[in-house]
Design an enzyme around this catalytic site. Structure first.
Site, PDB file in Angstrom:
ATOM      1  N   THR A  72       1.342  -0.839   0.052  1.00 47.66           N
ATOM      2  CA  THR A  72       0.195  -0.226  -0.071  1.00 47.66           C
ATOM      3  C   THR A  72       0.903   1.389   0.101  1.00 47.66           C
ATOM      4  OG1 THR A  72      -1.765  -1.162   0.574  1.00 47.66           O
ATOM      5  CG2 THR A  72      -1.785   1.236   1.146  1.00 47.66           C
ATOM      6  N   ASN A  83      -6.196  -8.459  -7.555  1.00 39.27           N
ATOM      7  CA  ASN A  83      -5.909  -9.380  -6.798  1.00 39.27           C
ATOM      8  C   ASN A  83      -7.466 -10.134  -6.636  1.00 39.27           C
ATOM      9  OD1 ASN A  83      -6.329  -6.630  -6.866  1.00 39.27           O
ATOM     10  ND2 ASN A  83      -7.181  -7.102  -4.761  1.00 39.27           N
ATOM     11  N   GLN A 131       0.262  -9.406  -6.771  1.00 35.88           N
ATOM     12  CA  GLN A 131      -0.187 -10.746  -7.320  1.00 35.88           C
ATOM     13  C   GLN A 131       0.657 -11.492  -8.301  1.00 35.88           C
ATOM     14  OE1 GLN A 131      -3.046 -12.185  -5.354  1.00 35.88           O
ATOM     15  NE2 GLN A 131      -2.999 -10.428  -3.712  1.00 35.88           N
ATOM     16  N   SER A 185       4.755  -6.976  -2.350  1.00 39.30           N
ATOM     17  CA  SER A 185       4.660  -7.005  -0.516  1.00 39.30           C
ATOM     18  C   SER A 185       5.135  -8.554  -0.313  1.00 39.30           C
ATOM     19  CB  SER A 185       2.931  -7.272  -0.810  1.00 39.30           C
ATOM     20  OG  SER A 185       2.627  -7.478   0.722  1.00 39.30           O
ATOM     21  N   HIS A 210       3.668 -10.344   2.328  1.00 41.89           N
ATOM     22  CA  HIS A 210       2.822 -11.444   2.460  1.00 41.89           C
ATOM     23  C   HIS A 210       1.996 -12.169   1.512  1.00 41.89           C
ATOM     24  CE1 HIS A 210      -1.108  -9.385   2.885  1.00 41.89           C
ATOM     25  NE2 HIS A 210      -0.338  -7.952   2.685  1.00 41.89           N
ATOM     26  N   THR A 258      13.519   3.876  10.428  1.00 42.21           N
ATOM     27  CA  THR A 258      13.976   2.707  10.769  1.00 42.21           C
ATOM     28  C   THR A 258      14.526   1.978  10.014  1.00 42.21           C
ATOM     29  OG1 THR A 258      15.155   3.632  13.344  1.00 42.21           O
ATOM     30  CG2 THR A 258      16.226   1.637  13.081  1.00 42.21           C
ATOM     31  N   CYS A 298      -8.105  -7.120   1.371  1.00 43.32           N
ATOM     32  CA  CYS A 298      -7.326  -5.858   1.721  1.00 43.32           C
ATOM     33  C   CYS A 298      -8.343  -3.971   2.215  1.00 43.32           C
ATOM     34  CB  CYS A 298      -6.245  -6.284   1.064  1.00 43.32           C
ATOM     35  SG  CYS A 298      -5.980  -7.273   0.646  1.00 43.32           S
TER      36      CYS A 298
HETATM   37  N1  PLP Z   1      -2.280  -4.525  -4.474  1.00 52.03           N
HETATM   38  C1  PLP Z   1      -2.638  -5.672  -4.446  1.00 52.03           C
HETATM   39  C2  PLP Z   1      -3.022  -5.884  -5.398  1.00 52.03           C
HETATM   40  C3  PLP Z   1      -3.127  -6.333  -3.710  1.00 52.03           C
HETATM   41  O1  PLP Z   1      -3.871  -7.882  -3.483  1.00 52.03           O
HETATM   42  C4  PLP Z   1      -3.007  -6.069  -2.003  1.00 52.03           C
HETATM   43  C5  PLP Z   1      -3.202  -6.515  -1.055  1.00 52.03           C
HETATM   44  O2  PLP Z   1      -3.753  -7.174  -1.257  1.00 52.03           O
HETATM   45  C6  PLP Z   1      -1.890  -4.352  -2.194  1.00 52.03           C
HETATM   46  C7  PLP Z   1      -1.584  -4.205  -3.200  1.00 52.03           C
HETATM   47  C8  PLP Z   1      -1.492  -3.855  -0.478  1.00 52.03           C
HETATM   48  O3  PLP Z   1      -0.897  -4.533  -0.415  1.00 52.03           O
HETATM   49  P1  PLP Z   1      -0.344  -4.292   1.470  1.00 52.03           P
HETATM   50  O4  PLP Z   1      -1.084  -5.880   1.938  1.00 52.03           O
HETATM   51  O5  PLP Z   1       1.207  -5.219   1.509  1.00 52.03           O
HETATM   52  O6  PLP Z   1      -0.378  -3.180   1.796  1.00 52.03           O
END
Ligand code: PLP
Length: 412
Positions: free
Chosen positions: A75, A165, A203, A223, A225, A261, A357
């Site tokens: 994000t 996503n 994704q 990202s 996670h 940091t 998200c």
């Molecule tokens: N962009 C896409 C396509 C996503 O699927 C997501 C999270 O689902 C994000 C951005 C945001 O990722 P983060 O959770 O690391 O902020």
């Protein structure tokens, strides 16, 4: 009481941290804890580890060491790409004679972006920037001809999500990159500014070719996670020479682009996760494609009225696919997704309605309405995303549980 999910089918929302990633991170919590900005040996130890992590990712992505910027999330990386670049361009074009303000550029994106792209665009629009969001076909794809028509003299940035996503559709990023390269040559001759190209590859990284030089992108987000690293770590590739400015100010870490940091263990974890992705990408994608197709075929066989949202791609190899190999987004006419998901959860299956998200819970997905679904149809749709740990047994069980649950809900 914590309820253990027997089957997790929401890998596009988040994935568990890989044990190898945990192992790589562990020493950096309590043993090697120095502040990377400190001069002493504790600091030297962690800055060296960060440098090695950055080098590893840069090598895998075939880019420069100083083109990798670690952020607190994707994000944040998307915000940095969009707001940071427009800010940089406006400052570079700052003209004190013209009312003390920089030029207000035009930005092109799509209707199916993640909120972390759409919201910064809305903010810029409020500030006077022009934004065009391209529509998508009923299968979920933008057309390069639409993109070409949307380009104006003051267009400065194009941001297109690599893989959705929600519906998993893969946009032609490489083709857009090639097309923009040609356009930018012509624009230079005409004395127009360069159009920069950003893609949200959150994704995509797990399954698709993502080397920025191959895609011909200037900015690329990913990202932690979604690739089995922890939540709270993201990364932005910034091509050398891109006139981007920071959106967070302070100690000047990350080449001045992201103060604060550094999150040492998470950076180490991210680099390990990227390494594992590159090591196993083809094998993982092929395995998932097989399992996903099996699940999809079973669901459709047992529920004749079910409709897949987005591109229907029967191909068996990833290269020819237009949809991520782990994604199913499917509609069960007459069944509310809210009721269905609660019912499935009670049967031990964790599935989502779309983008987890966003705090928007059960609102109709903007991606599904963009491909032409009505609000009601969007609210009859669920997203199933499988992962590295998904097994044949889970696919078999899920096929049965979903079919039984749909029958039960339809009979009520
Ligand atoms: N962009 C896409 C396509 C996503 O699927 C997501 C999270 O689902 C994000 C951005 C945001 O990722 P983060 O959770 O690391 O902020």
């Amino acid at each position: 009481m914590i309820i253990m999910k027997s089957i997790y089918f929401d890998y596009a929302a988040t994935a568990p941290v890989d044990r190898e990633v945990v192992k790589a991170m562990m020493p950096y919590f309590s043993d090697r804890f120095g502040n990377p900005s400190s001069i002493h040996s504790f600091g030297q130890e962690t800055i060296t580890a960060i440098d090695a992590a950055r080098e590893k990712i840069a090598k895998l992505l075939n880019c420069r060491f100083d083109e990798i910027i670690f952020t607190g999330s994707a994000t944040e990386a998307n915000n940095l790409a969009i707001i940071g670049l427009t800010k940089g361009l406006s400052e570079d074009q700052y003209d004190p004679i013209r009312a003390n303000r920089g030029m207000l550029f035009h930005i092109i994106s799509t209707e199916i972006e993640h909120e972390s792209v759409l919201k910064p665009l809305k903010k810029l629009q409020k500030e006077g920037y022009e934004v065009t969001c391209l529509p998508v076909s009923k299968d979920g794809f933008i057309k390069i001809s639409d993109l070409e028509k949307a380009i104006k003299n003051n267009t400065a940035l194009i941001s297109v999500i690599y893989a959705s996503n929600e519906i998993g559709t893969i946009q032609p990023i490489k083709e857009i990159g090639k097309f923009l390269e040609k356009i930018n040559v012509k624009r230079k001759i005409a004395g127009l500014n360069k159009i920069y190209f950003h893609t949200d590859a959150v994704q995509a990284l797990q399954f698709l070719e993502c080397r920025p030089s191959w895609l011909k992108v200037d900015l690329m987000t990913f990202s932690g996670h979604k690739i089995y690293a922890p939540k709270g770590i993201g990364c932005l590739f910034v091509r050398k020479g891109t006139p981007i400015r920071p959106i967070i100010f302070g100690g000047g870490q990350e080449f001045g682009l992201r103060s604060g940091t550094e999150n040492v263990p998470y950076i180490i974890g991210l680099a390990k996760a990227v390494e594992l992705v590159f090591k196993n990408r083809e094998r993982t994608a092929a395995k998932m494609l097989k399992l996903r197709n099996k699940l999809l075929n079973n669901i459709i066989k047992n529920n004749k009225s079910a409709r897949l949202n987005g591109s229907f791609d029967p191909p068996t190899s990833l290269g020819t696919s237009s949809r991520l190999p782990n994604n199913i987004n499917i509609r069960f006419p007459g069944v509310s997704n809210e009721t269905l998901l609660v019912s499935l959860d009670q049967s031990g299956m964790a599935i989502s309605a779309g983008s987890a998200c966003s705090a928007r819970a059960f609102g109709a997905s903007h991606v599904l309405t963009a491909i032409g679904l009505t609000e009601k149809q969007a609210k009859e749709s669920i997203r199933i995303t499988i992962g590295r740990n998904t097994t044949e047994a889970e696919i078999k069980e899920a096929s049965e549980v979903i079919s039984k649950t749909i029958k039960k809900l339809k009979s009520i």
